[in-house]
Design an enzyme around this catalytic site. Structure first.
Site, PDB file in Angstrom:
ATOM      1  N   CYS A  79      42.271  34.079  32.156  1.00 29.66           N
ATOM      2  CA  CYS A  79      42.603  35.430  32.594  1.00 29.66           C
ATOM      3  C   CYS A  79      44.084  35.637  32.280  1.00 29.66           C
ATOM      4  O   CYS A  79      44.933  34.877  32.768  1.00 29.66           O
ATOM      5  CB  CYS A  79      42.350  35.531  34.096  1.00 29.66           C
ATOM      6  SG  CYS A  79      42.944  37.053  34.835  1.00 29.66           S
ATOM      7  N   CYS A 188      43.415  40.365  27.116  1.00 31.10           N
ATOM      8  CA  CYS A 188      42.611  40.336  28.335  1.00 31.10           C
ATOM      9  C   CYS A 188      41.339  39.646  27.880  1.00 31.10           C
ATOM     10  O   CYS A 188      40.752  40.033  26.858  1.00 31.10           O
ATOM     11  CB  CYS A 188      42.310  41.749  28.827  1.00 31.10           C
ATOM     12  SG  CYS A 188      40.987  41.793  30.058  1.00 31.10           S
TER      13      CYS A 188
HETATM   14  N1  DGL Z   1      40.032  39.089  32.172  1.00 26.72           N
HETATM   15  C1  DGL Z   1      41.259  39.293  32.842  1.00 26.72           C
HETATM   16  C2  DGL Z   1      42.462  39.223  31.941  1.00 26.72           C
HETATM   17  O1  DGL Z   1      42.416  38.483  30.982  1.00 26.72           O
HETATM   18  C3  DGL Z   1      41.357  40.327  33.919  1.00 26.72           C
HETATM   19  C4  DGL Z   1      40.717  41.631  33.727  1.00 26.72           C
HETATM   20  C5  DGL Z   1      40.793  42.425  35.007  1.00 26.72           C
HETATM   21  O2  DGL Z   1      40.108  42.030  35.942  1.00 26.72           O
HETATM   22  O3  DGL Z   1      41.560  43.390  35.080  1.00 26.72           O
HETATM   23  O4  DGL Z   1      43.467  39.829  32.174  1.00 26.72           O
END
Ligand code: DGL
Length: 265
Positions: A79, A188
């Site tokens: 993440c 993301c």
């Molecule tokens: N998948 C996550 C990232 O890489 C978070 C996405 C989210 O929940 O806003 O930032």
């Protein structure tokens, strides 16, 4: 530092939802003998619109839950949003916490790019983390970071045929197109799930998926520390605060093997 780590311990992988499966896919490719425990906090997705105090508690909680279930030898923050404050999380754990951002930045710096786009959540874009880290290595590179409030949550529903996805992509990409940017980091972990849509809409732009670099960084750490598993029957378990079916569908879509168990919390 704890000294009794062993090769048969598991790798923990955390994200706000299904996005981190893009990292699991790469981990399974480069480290096929490793057992993985995954935590997807879909109930609290999107993380990218929350504040740091809330996120620190959620991110730390996920790693602790996984470590209580099966002791970890390493945690991968799959993440970008929580990786922006990886340094704040690291002191709480005896095992290494590997960010998705640092390996992607090192790889980008090697390209000597004059300009690069970073498409992220609002939290990641506003943190300035990618800009700072890229400019530390490439001071002349022009970094343009754009945050999307909606894209991660749209993808997290699992409804990837929704018209809202290309609409949101087109809004987010407009700054990069105006500036003629030819390399965009999908900063993301949810976004590479729809990398095909990005590539179809912008065939002349190169999209970078940081998951590949993070998986390589995990492999490098395990090899250096003699912690690679040689298990012939590695396990894959998922913990989620969301629905099991979304994981079953997303694993098929990404070509990942189905989990041995999905625990809904
Ligand atoms: N998948 C996550 C990232 O890489 C978070 C996405 C989210 O929940 O806003 O930032």
């Amino acid at each position: 530092m704890q000294t009794d780590f062993n090769r048969d311990m598991k790798i923990g992988v955390t994200d706000s939802g299904v996005g981190g499966l893009t990292v699991v896919k790469e981990l399974m490719r480069v480290l096929p003998n490793e057992s993985i425990v995954y935590y997807g906090d879909n109930r609290n997705c999107p993380y990218g619109n929350k504040d740091k105090t809330t996120l620190l508690a959620l991110a730390g909680g996920m790693i602790r839950t996984l470590n209580e279930h099966s002791r970890l030898k390493l945690a991968a923050l799959a993440c970008n949003t929580t990786s922006t404050f990886a340094d704040d999380l690291r002191p709480s754990f005896e095992f290494p916490v590997i960010s998705v951002i640092e390996p992607a930045v090192s790889a980008t710096a090697k390209t000597n790019a004059e300009s690069v786009g970073v498409l992220a959540t609002c939290f990641t874009a506003n943190s300035g983390c990618y800009d700072r880290m890229i400019n530390n290595l490439l001071p002349k590179c022009r970094v343009t970071a754009v945050g999307s409030k909606n894209l991660a949550a749209l993808i997290d529903t699992g409804n990837l045929d929704s018209d809202e996805i290309p609409e949101e992509i087109s809004t987010c990409m407009s700054d990069f197109v105006k500036q003629d940017i030819s390399q965009v980091i999908l900063a993301c972990t949810h976004y590479p799930i729809v990398q095909g849509i990005f590539e179809q809409m912008y065939p002349s732009i190169k999209f970078i998926n940081p998951a590949e670099k993070q998986a390589e960084a995990v492999k490098e750490y395990l090899e250096k520390n003699d912690l690679c598993s040689s298990s012939k029957a590695p396990t894959f378990e998922i913990f989620t605060t969301g629905e099991a079916q979304i994981y079953i569908d997303m694993c098929s879509r990404l070509g990942i093997r189905q989990p041995d168990a999905i625990h809904t919390l």
